[in-house]
Design a protein around this motif. Sequence first.
Motif, PDB file in Angstrom:
ATOM      1  N   ALA A  80       0.147  -9.917  20.217  1.00 29.53           N
ATOM      2  CA  ALA A  80       0.569  -8.910  19.196  1.00 29.53           C
ATOM      3  C   ALA A  80      -0.323  -8.727  17.968  1.00 29.53           C
ATOM      4  N   TYR A  81      -0.476  -7.804  17.567  1.00 27.94           N
ATOM      5  CA  TYR A  81      -1.020  -7.331  16.475  1.00 27.94           C
ATOM      6  C   TYR A  81      -0.372  -6.696  15.240  1.00 27.94           C
ATOM      7  N   PRO A  82      -0.474  -6.985  14.119  1.00 32.55           N
ATOM      8  CA  PRO A  82       0.299  -6.122  12.965  1.00 32.55           C
ATOM      9  C   PRO A  82      -0.653  -5.231  12.538  1.00 32.55           C
ATOM     10  N   ILE A  83       0.098  -3.973  12.265  1.00 30.18           N
ATOM     11  CA  ILE A  83      -0.571  -2.716  11.871  1.00 30.18           C
ATOM     12  C   ILE A  83       0.138  -2.650  10.591  1.00 30.18           C
ATOM     13  N   GLU A  84      -0.436  -2.284   9.477  1.00 27.68           N
ATOM     14  CA  GLU A  84      -0.026  -1.663   8.313  1.00 27.68           C
ATOM     15  C   GLU A  84      -0.391  -0.285   7.899  1.00 27.68           C
ATOM     16  N   ILE A  85       0.669   0.344   7.890  1.00 25.61           N
ATOM     17  CA  ILE A  85       0.410   1.712   7.561  1.00 25.61           C
ATOM     18  C   ILE A  85       0.593   2.167   6.185  1.00 25.61           C
ATOM     19  N   PHE A  86      -0.381   2.487   5.325  1.00 28.24           N
ATOM     20  CA  PHE A  86      -0.329   2.946   3.881  1.00 28.24           C
ATOM     21  C   PHE A  86       0.147   4.343   3.535  1.00 28.24           C
ATOM     22  N   ASN A  87       0.281   4.579   2.466  1.00 33.63           N
ATOM     23  CA  ASN A  87       0.644   6.030   1.882  1.00 33.63           C
ATOM     24  C   ASN A  87      -0.745   6.234   0.973  1.00 33.63           C
ATOM     25  N   THR A  88      -0.910   7.479   0.356  1.00 35.33           N
ATOM     26  CA  THR A  88      -1.870   7.801  -0.393  1.00 35.33           C
ATOM     27  C   THR A  88      -1.847   6.724  -1.702  1.00 35.33           C
ATOM     28  N   GLY A  89      -0.761   6.209  -2.257  1.00 33.09           N
ATOM     29  CA  GLY A  89      -0.924   5.387  -3.205  1.00 33.09           C
ATOM     30  C   GLY A  89      -1.343   3.775  -3.014  1.00 33.09           C
ATOM     31  N   GLY A  90      -1.479   3.757  -1.670  1.00 35.32           N
ATOM     32  CA  GLY A  90      -1.801   2.060  -1.247  1.00 35.32           C
ATOM     33  C   GLY A  90      -0.710   1.326  -0.860  1.00 35.32           C
ATOM     34  N   GLU A  91       0.527   1.876  -0.855  1.00 41.27           N
ATOM     35  CA  GLU A  91       1.546   1.100  -0.612  1.00 41.27           C
ATOM     36  C   GLU A  91       1.947   0.997   0.721  1.00 41.27           C
ATOM     37  N   VAL A  92       2.460  -0.219   1.231  1.00 37.44           N
ATOM     38  CA  VAL A  92       2.619  -0.273   2.786  1.00 37.44           C
ATOM     39  C   VAL A  92       3.903   0.449   3.206  1.00 37.44           C
ATOM     40  N   CYS A  93       4.005   1.380   4.039  1.00 33.75           N
ATOM     41  CA  CYS A  93       5.117   2.167   4.232  1.00 33.75           C
ATOM     42  C   CYS A  93       5.752   1.643   5.505  1.00 33.75           C
ATOM     43  N   VAL A  94       4.924   1.268   6.290  1.00 27.94           N
ATOM     44  CA  VAL A  94       5.436   0.761   7.942  1.00 27.94           C
ATOM     45  C   VAL A  94       4.594  -0.390   8.295  1.00 27.94           C
ATOM     46  N   LEU A  95       5.403  -1.394   8.730  1.00 31.75           N
ATOM     47  CA  LEU A  95       4.566  -2.459   9.401  1.00 31.75           C
ATOM     48  C   LEU A  95       4.972  -2.287  10.935  1.00 31.75           C
ATOM     49  N   LEU A  96       3.927  -2.073  11.643  1.00 29.14           N
ATOM     50  CA  LEU A  96       4.272  -2.129  13.018  1.00 29.14           C
ATOM     51  C   LEU A  96       3.453  -3.109  13.912  1.00 29.14           C
ATOM     52  N   HIS A  97       4.216  -4.048  14.734  1.00 31.92           N
ATOM     53  CA  HIS A  97       3.716  -5.123  15.593  1.00 31.92           C
ATOM     54  C   HIS A  97       3.444  -4.612  17.086  1.00 31.92           C
ATOM     55  N   ASN A  98       2.214  -4.407  17.472  1.00 25.93           N
ATOM     56  CA  ASN A  98       1.566  -3.767  18.814  1.00 25.93           C
ATOM     57  C   ASN A  98       1.249  -5.025  19.917  1.00 25.93           C
ATOM     58  N   GLU A  99       2.055  -5.138  20.624  1.00 32.05           N
ATOM     59  CA  GLU A  99       1.402  -6.309  21.387  1.00 32.05           C
ATOM     60  C   GLU A  99       0.786  -5.678  22.809  1.00 32.05           C
TER      61      GLU A  99
END
Length: 160
Positions: free
Chosen positions: A128-147
């Motif tokens: 499993a790998y974590p994926i951090e998804i950011f908005n234009t302000g650099g804030e993490v909006c979504v954290l996804l763990h993909n195996e």
Amino acid sequence: MLVVSEHTLKWLLRLYPPLLLQRVWVQEFGRNFKSVKVKINKSLINRNYNGSIFGGTIFAAADPFLPVLFSQVLNPDGKRKLKIWSKSSKIEFLKPGLTDLFFELKITDADVSEFEQALTVLGKYEKAYPIEIFNTGGEVCVLLHNEVYVRDLDVSKRLI
């Protein structure tokens, strides 16, 4: 398996209907497919009733890229018989995606070695790998763990 350059695959995925229609845009693949940068464009097509990017769009954007990277890295000449896919995912919505969203995935040499060793010994591997998804302000909006699941279909080349 499709043997293509980073530039060609970028354009193929940009025009791939499930990604294109969700406004998912591959910005670039890194050298030797060790990374990818992706942008999720907010639009009328992928906005939910709260005005943020639909969660299904975010999930669809993150789902295919680790298997694509591992496929290109573990089988660059297309001669190996590998099956690579996202086995499972867990998504956490931390903030609404009110702007365009961005993420970058990287595969390290250690990741490749780990997969290669497991494929040689066991014929399969998952991680499993974590994926951090950011908005234009650099804030993490979504954290996804993909195996990611990889199976070597060429049993005759494995040490047992």
